[in-house]
Structure formats: C-alpha cells, structure tokens
Design a protein around this motif. Structure first.
Motif, PDB file in Angstrom:
ATOM      1  N   GLU A 360      11.831  49.685   8.591  1.00  0.00           N
ATOM      2  CA  GLU A 360      10.948  50.844   8.617  1.00  0.00           C
ATOM      3  C   GLU A 360      11.328  51.825   9.720  1.00  0.00           C
ATOM      4  OE1 GLU A 360       8.064  53.633   8.070  1.00  0.00           O
ATOM      5  OE2 GLU A 360       8.641  52.016   6.708  1.00  0.00           O
ATOM      6  N   HIS A 361      11.684  51.302  10.899  1.00  0.00           N
ATOM      7  CA  HIS A 361      12.027  52.165  12.029  1.00  0.00           C
ATOM      8  C   HIS A 361      13.529  52.224  12.269  1.00  0.00           C
ATOM      9  CE1 HIS A 361       7.796  50.906  12.980  1.00  0.00           C
ATOM     10  NE2 HIS A 361       7.702  52.224  13.003  1.00  0.00           N
ATOM     11  N   GLY A 362      14.309  51.578  11.419  1.00  0.00           N
ATOM     12  CA  GLY A 362      15.745  51.493  11.622  1.00  0.00           C
ATOM     13  C   GLY A 362      16.535  52.529  10.861  1.00  0.00           C
ATOM     14  N   ALA A 363      16.159  53.794  10.995  1.00  0.00           N
ATOM     15  CA  ALA A 363      16.887  54.913  10.400  1.00  0.00           C
ATOM     16  C   ALA A 363      16.453  56.170  11.127  1.00  0.00           C
ATOM     17  CB  ALA A 363      16.620  55.016   8.899  1.00  0.00           C
ATOM     18  N   PHE A 364      17.175  57.279  10.913  1.00  0.00           N
ATOM     19  CA  PHE A 364      16.944  58.506  11.675  1.00  0.00           C
ATOM     20  C   PHE A 364      16.214  59.546  10.841  1.00  0.00           C
ATOM     21  CE2 PHE A 364      20.204  56.316  13.901  1.00  0.00           C
ATOM     22  CZ  PHE A 364      20.132  56.731  15.227  1.00  0.00           C
ATOM     23  N   ARG A 365      15.259  60.220  11.476  1.00  0.00           N
ATOM     24  CA  ARG A 365      14.541  61.305  10.797  1.00  0.00           C
ATOM     25  C   ARG A 365      14.966  62.675  11.295  1.00  0.00           C
ATOM     26  NH1 ARG A 365       9.454  59.487  13.525  1.00  0.00           N
ATOM     27  NH2 ARG A 365       8.668  58.937  11.463  1.00  0.00           N
ATOM     28  N   SER A 366      15.754  62.723  12.400  1.00  0.00           N
ATOM     29  CA  SER A 366      16.210  64.007  12.919  1.00  0.00           C
ATOM     30  C   SER A 366      17.526  63.813  13.653  1.00  0.00           C
ATOM     31  CB  SER A 366      15.164  64.617  13.860  1.00  0.00           C
ATOM     32  OG  SER A 366      14.932  63.772  14.966  1.00  0.00           O
ATOM     33  N   GLY A 367      18.214  64.935  13.899  1.00  0.00           N
ATOM     34  CA  GLY A 367      19.483  64.879  14.592  1.00  0.00           C
ATOM     35  C   GLY A 367      20.651  64.678  13.642  1.00  0.00           C
ATOM     36  N   PRO A 368      21.873  64.682  14.174  1.00  0.00           N
ATOM     37  CA  PRO A 368      23.061  64.592  13.315  1.00  0.00           C
ATOM     38  C   PRO A 368      23.146  63.297  12.522  1.00  0.00           C
ATOM     39  CG  PRO A 368      23.646  64.433  15.655  1.00  0.00           C
ATOM     40  CD  PRO A 368      22.232  64.884  15.594  1.00  0.00           C
ATOM     41  N   LEU A 369      22.670  62.192  13.063  1.00  0.00           N
ATOM     42  CA  LEU A 369      22.763  60.929  12.333  1.00  0.00           C
ATOM     43  C   LEU A 369      21.777  60.867  11.174  1.00  0.00           C
ATOM     44  CD1 LEU A 369      23.254  58.475  15.322  1.00  0.00           C
ATOM     45  CD2 LEU A 369      24.918  59.013  13.547  1.00  0.00           C
ATOM     46  N   ALA A 370      20.772  61.720  11.180  1.00  0.00           N
ATOM     47  CA  ALA A 370      19.828  61.779  10.061  1.00  0.00           C
ATOM     48  C   ALA A 370      20.428  62.467   8.853  1.00  0.00           C
ATOM     49  CB  ALA A 370      18.551  62.503  10.489  1.00  0.00           C
ATOM     50  N   LEU A 371      21.531  63.176   9.049  1.00  0.00           N
ATOM     51  CA  LEU A 371      22.097  64.007   7.993  1.00  0.00           C
ATOM     52  C   LEU A 371      23.350  63.415   7.375  1.00  0.00           C
ATOM     53  CD1 LEU A 371      21.605  67.454   9.762  1.00  0.00           C
ATOM     54  CD2 LEU A 371      20.176  66.437   7.967  1.00  0.00           C
ATOM     55  N   VAL A 372      23.665  62.176   7.696  1.00  0.00           N
ATOM     56  CA  VAL A 372      24.842  61.513   7.134  1.00  0.00           C
ATOM     57  C   VAL A 372      24.484  60.091   6.720  1.00  0.00           C
ATOM     58  CG1 VAL A 372      26.501  62.876   8.465  1.00  0.00           C
ATOM     59  CG2 VAL A 372      25.614  60.744   9.430  1.00  0.00           C
ATOM     60  N   ASN A 373      25.264  59.559   5.774  1.00  0.00           N
ATOM     61  CA  ASN A 373      25.171  58.137   5.409  1.00  0.00           C
ATOM     62  C   ASN A 373      23.748  57.684   5.109  1.00  0.00           C
ATOM     63  OD1 ASN A 373      27.978  57.936   5.861  1.00  0.00           O
ATOM     64  ND2 ASN A 373      27.633  57.523   8.038  1.00  0.00           N
ATOM     65  N   HIS A 374      23.068  58.434   4.254  1.00  0.00           N
ATOM     66  CA  HIS A 374      21.706  58.070   3.823  1.00  0.00           C
ATOM     67  C   HIS A 374      20.719  58.026   4.978  1.00  0.00           C
ATOM     68  CE1 HIS A 374      22.922  57.267  -0.259  1.00  0.00           C
ATOM     69  NE2 HIS A 374      23.666  56.216   0.046  1.00  0.00           N
ATOM     70  N   GLY A 375      20.984  58.722   6.063  1.00  0.00           N
ATOM     71  CA  GLY A 375      20.072  58.681   7.209  1.00  0.00           C
ATOM     72  C   GLY A 375      20.448  57.636   8.235  1.00  0.00           C
ATOM     73  N   SER A 376      21.625  57.022   8.069  1.00  0.00           N
ATOM     74  CA  SER A 376      22.170  56.074   9.058  1.00  0.00           C
ATOM     75  C   SER A 376      21.219  54.905   9.328  1.00  0.00           C
ATOM     76  CB  SER A 376      22.505  56.790  10.368  1.00  0.00           C
ATOM     77  OG  SER A 376      23.446  57.829  10.167  1.00  0.00           O
ATOM     78  N   HIS A 377      20.899  54.154   8.274  1.00  0.00           N
ATOM     79  CA  HIS A 377      20.119  52.927   8.455  1.00  0.00           C
ATOM     80  C   HIS A 377      20.907  51.935   9.316  1.00  0.00           C
ATOM     81  CE1 HIS A 377      18.153  54.648   4.906  1.00  0.00           C
ATOM     82  NE2 HIS A 377      17.139  53.810   5.105  1.00  0.00           N
ATOM     83  N   TYR A 378      20.216  51.248  10.229  1.00  0.00           N
ATOM     84  CA  TYR A 378      20.866  50.252  11.072  1.00  0.00           C
ATOM     85  C   TYR A 378      21.356  49.085  10.207  1.00  0.00           C
ATOM     86  CZ  TYR A 378      17.950  52.593  14.658  1.00  0.00           C
ATOM     87  OH  TYR A 378      17.334  53.516  15.468  1.00  0.00           O
ATOM     88  N   GLY A 379      22.592  48.643  10.424  1.00  0.00           N
ATOM     89  CA  GLY A 379      23.176  47.572   9.623  1.00  0.00           C
ATOM     90  C   GLY A 379      23.219  46.246  10.353  1.00  0.00           C
TER      91      GLY A 379
END
Length: 573
Positions: A360-379
């Motif tokens: 739920e909290h392991g992805a980005f809602r803002s910034g550059p990482l929010a705009l790539v790779n589906h929101g950059s979910h933590y792997g």
C-alpha cells in the motif's frame, strides 16, 4: 509502453526457461516472472490413475524452491505443491522417471528415492498437505512442503487494515490517529545522564559514532533498552560506543541522540538535509550491529504482506487497467508464503527484524520515480524467486548466494543482474548514498524532500514518528549490518545518525509502531526459545500461549515480512 514491458519480461522468462511458447498476452502468474526456472515432466501412475508430473526448479543456482504440479487424467484442474529444499548446497530434487511415483533426491552420498503418490487418497504428499503446519516434512525430513497459514496480526493492525480496505476515507482516519494519538507515542529521552567519563567501548566491534567534542564519554541510562549487554564494571553506557549482547556475541548494541552528533556532520549537506527540530534532537536511538563475518542474512515474506497488487498511491496514468498488478498478477499462487523461519534454521537464528513497507505504501505518488515503471513499486526476492520486480532508482538490500550483503541503488537492466541473488528487498530511496563524483558516503538527495522521497507520515508532511532503518558500516577491521530504531525522528535525523556511525549506504525500513519496527535476539534452552527485544514494549507484539510468550517469526506465522540473522556454518561460503 507499460504493457510492452511486461511482454518483454515474459519473453525473457520463456527464453531462460527453454519454453517453446509462453502466452505473454494472457493470464500471468508469479511463475512467469522467474527468468531462470527449469522445468521437467514425466508420466505418473498412482494405483491405476495416470497423469503428468511437472517439476520446476525456480532458480537452479539458489536451488531452494521447487514447484511440483500434478495433472491427473480426467481430473479438473492442476494440483500445485510448493517444495523447499533444506540442503541446497548438498541436495538436488528430480522427478523419479523409473517409477513415476515420486521424486529422487541426489545428495553428496548418493540418490534417495522418495515415493509421494503411489496412491491418490493417502499418499504422503496429500498427508503432508493436510497437516496444520507451515512446513510439513517429506522424504523423512529431507524436503519440506510449504503449507498455507494464517499469519498473526496485532489488534492495531486489524483495525488499520479494516479501515484501509473497507471504509471509505479510512486512510484519512488513520492519518489523523498518526498525528494525534500516535505522534511521539514512543519518544524516549535520556532521563538520567551519569557523570561523563572516558568512553568504555568493547575492545572489538564496529567503529563508534562521531560525536561533538565534549560529548565523548557522555553516558545515558537507556530505560527502555530490552537487551542484556556486557557492560563495563562501572555499568556505564556511553553514547555512540558499542557493547556486546550477552545472548549473541556476534551482536553489538549502541545508543545515541541525534543532537550530539558532531557539529561538522550536522552542518554538512544542508541542501539535502533539514535542520533537526528540538524533539528529534533529543530522541534516543538504539542501534544493533551484526558482524557479517559471523552471520548470514535471510528474508521471508509474510503470509499477507507485502502484497503484489497495485498500490493506491500510483498515479492513474501509471496504472495499466488490463493487469491486476504491476507485474501482471495480484497473488503469489502457486507459491506459499509462510511468515515464519524454516525449522531447519530456527536453532541458529540469532535475531529477526521486520522488513519494509507494505505494498500500500510501497510506491510513489509524486516526483520522478512516480512517473516511471508503473510508479516504481518496491520489489523483493526470496530464495532467488522474484515476487515483485526490482525497480531502478530504489534503495536495495541484496543478499548474494555467497552470503555477502550489499546495499545500493538498483540500476535495473536485464535478467543477468539477478544472477546469484538469494534475497533482496527495496524500500524507497537512500538515506545515505555514494557521492556520484567522489564516491564517499553522503546523505541521499531526497532526504529533505517529504513528497519526492516518499517518506510517509501524514498527508500534510508531518514526518516525525518512530522509524527504523538499516545501513552498512564497512571498515578495515570488518563489515557490519546496523539496524537502528529511532524513537521519534524525521528522515533528516536518520541521515545524521547514519552519518555519525560512518555508514557507506543506508535505507529506511518501516515506521509508526513497535510491530512495524520490531527486533528481537534469541537464546535457546533445549526446545525453548527465549526472546530479548531491542525496545521494551516490543514483547507485547509476541503471542501468549498458556501465559507463556511465543516469539514472533520463529514461534508462529506472521502476516508481515521480516529478515532473520543466522550464525554461519562451517560449510557455508
């Protein structure tokens, strides 16, 4: 573009598995994500019933997890069984082509036949599957069947998850609680400072923290420290110094306040780190250091967390509505997450500590990482098996099959970068990272940016709360993994503390409650496991059975992911 990324990953998996065709546009499972899996099949027979058995070694180099699939003629559907090899260095698992009724274990001492389905109804495999045990022994204990379990959760977690999953506006309610009832709920200050004296540290162990001149030898009485330590004869506990744990000589413990870190460090990189506020400056921090020459690190996924579906944090344009999750699936079946240490490891488990954020909290809602790779979910990866893709730009702890632990910002790339990774966990962006030019450790570039750094807290940017983090201290004398528990801080205070302890890389784990920032050390008396907790109060998270405390992660399945620390064995690399 996002869908094509999944297709490419699927095609890579097919290539490495040697498959003639994989339906990359159809339904995906976690098995499709594995780039190194190897598959064999044979015809099988059980008292006249015939079919096909397929065995997948999910990562032959790691050689720990297998999936056995049985297809019986005339039956509806395929049966799956998740097998764990407890001796990956000395044993491989194969289908028994001679009898068609089980497996063959090839060991250093020869082959062992293991009949599993000579009959359908009372076959050893079915009997193991019916047991109420997370790890059911097969083949006289030479193999384990991983069975689904219900992971334990605290009352706080039950309420939080109910609000989050079933109540409209539930996240806002949780946020209000965080900033009223929970804020500074675990704040601890040094109530009594004995007269300062010469620093009395252990004669060996990690490097001490860099303190402001005049603070060396300043002492504290850490009232809530729950670990028994080998202290000097005068009983003093000096800030920034290290003391061995009585229960585990491989472990050292220290305490510090962010405000007494050297002024040189506190004044550095102010373009990246915010000034400390008056509360976090005096908030006690407890640190446990593990000697990596003497221990190995493992990782286990919880029975429910982290999930593999979409995080609600991702921006609408980053979500592919044609996929149930960022990797194309929303469940880990046919794999089974146990949420507990394997029985083969329990007797040499030194410690456990909770892992990173839930999905739920392991992805980005803002910034550059929010705009790539589906929101950059933590792997994350367990035993060489990819549960969720490791995303570029994220702080990543990696455990290699050699036992070496590394921490770095993941660069991404092709499947070749995954070779030899036994475990991995991502958690946001780095707190300490190498300078891009000099290579020396400096605070991460987004430490002081609440939204871009995805540091969580409240929607209004209130960041101070109980937090946990890990770092590597690398010295000529040895390498140490440091776990730090911060009683009430922002990421800026975390950076200053990790700077003081001379960390080469650091990342956050979880936050907001003791169950999310839990660490325990273990001692053993026969079959009895005794837990000591880094912070008093963490013992309340452990279950009580007949009035006796049963330690979390080693005594019962838990819903959360965690790391476990093992004493090295002589035959391990």
């Amino acid at each position: 573009m996002q869908t094509s990324r999944v297709v490419v990953a699927c095609a890579l998996a097919a290539l490495y598995a040697g498959l003639a065709r994989t339906d990359c546009l159809g339904a995906r499972t976690i098995l499709d994500l594995q780039p190194f899996k190897r598959s064999t099949s044979i015809a099988i027979d059980a008292s006249g019933a015939r079919g096909t058995a397929t065995l997948l070694n999910l990562n032959p180099r790691i050689n720990t997890w297998y999936v056995l699939a049985l297809d019986w003629d005339g039956a509806d559907g395929r049966e799956y069984f998740h097998l764990e090899n407890p001796a990956p260095l000395h044993q491989t698992v194969h289908l028994d082509r001679d009898t068609g009724r089980g497996l063959v274990l090839r060991t250093d001492r020869g082959e062992i036949a293991c009949e599993l389905w000579s009959t359908r109804a009372k076959a050893p495999l079915e009997q193991a599957h019916s047991l109420a045990s997370s790890y059911a022994p097969l083949c006289d204990g030479r193999l384990y069947l991983r069975n689904p379990s219900v992971g334990y959760r605290t009352a706080r977690e039950l309420v939080t998850e109910f609000l989050r999953d079933h109540v409209w506006g539930g996240e806002a309610i949780i946020d209000i609680v965080k900033q009223t009832v929970q804020r500074d709920a675990y704040l601890e200050r040094s109530k009594d400072r004995p007269k300062a004296g010469a620093p009395a540290s252990a004669p060996r162990g990690p490097l001490p923290a860099s303190l402001e001149p005049g603070q060396e030898g300043a002492r504290t009485l850490p009232a809530n420290l729950g670990l028994e330590l080998e202290l000097p004869s005068d009983g003093g506990f000096a800030f920034g110094q290290w003391y061995p744990a009585k229960a585990a000589p491989e472990v050292y413990v220290s305490a510090i306040e962010p405000g007494i870190v050297s002024s040189e460090l506190l004044g550095s990189y102010r373009d990246r780190v915010k000034p400390l506020d008056s509360v976090e400056s005096q908030a006690l921090v407890y640190v446990a250091a593990f000697d990596l020459a003497k221990v190995r690190l493992g990782y286990e996924v919880g029975t429910e967390h982290p999930r593999v579906d979409w995080s609600d944090r991702v921006l609408p344009q980053m979500r592919d509505l044609g996929m149930p999750g960022p990797d194309g699936f929303d469940a880990i079946a046919p794999l089974v997450a146990t949420g507990t240490v394997s029985p083969i490891h329990v007797s040499r488990t030194v410690a456990t500590f909770t892992g990173g954020f839930k999905r739920e909290h392991g992805a980005f809602r803002s910034g550059p990482l929010a705009l790539v790779n589906h929101g950059s979910h933590y792997g994350w990866i367990e035993y060489g098996v990819v549960f969720s893709t490791l995303e570029p730009g994220l702080a990543t702890l990696v455990v290699r099959d050699s036992g070496r632990i590394d921490m770095a910002t993941w660069r991404g790339g092709d499947a070749s970068e995954l070779v030899g990774i036994e475990h991995a966990r991502q958690s946001g962006v780095p707190i300490i990272e190498p300078d891009p030019i000099a290579g020396t450790p400096i605070p991460g570039k987004w430490v002081g940016n609440w939204s871009v750094g995805n540091w969580s807290g409240s929607v209004t940017g209130e960041e101070r709360t109980v937090r946990s983090g890990i770092c590597l201290q690398e010295t000529p004398a040895g390498r140490y993994l440091l776990y730090a528990w911060f009683s009430s801080v922002t990421p800026s205070a975390m950076a200053r503390v990790f700077q003081a302890y001379r960390c080469s890389y650091a990342m956050q784990l979880d936050m907001n409650a003791l169950e999310h920032t839990y660490l325990a050390l273990y001692s053993y008396d026969g079959d009895t496991v005794r837990a000591q907790h880094l912070v008093r109060g963490m013992e309340e998270v452990d279950r009580k059975v007949d009035g006796r405390a049963v330690p979390r992660f080693v005594g019962y399945p838990d819903n959360r992911d965690f790391f476990y620390v093992l004493r090295r064995q002589e035959d391990e690399p």
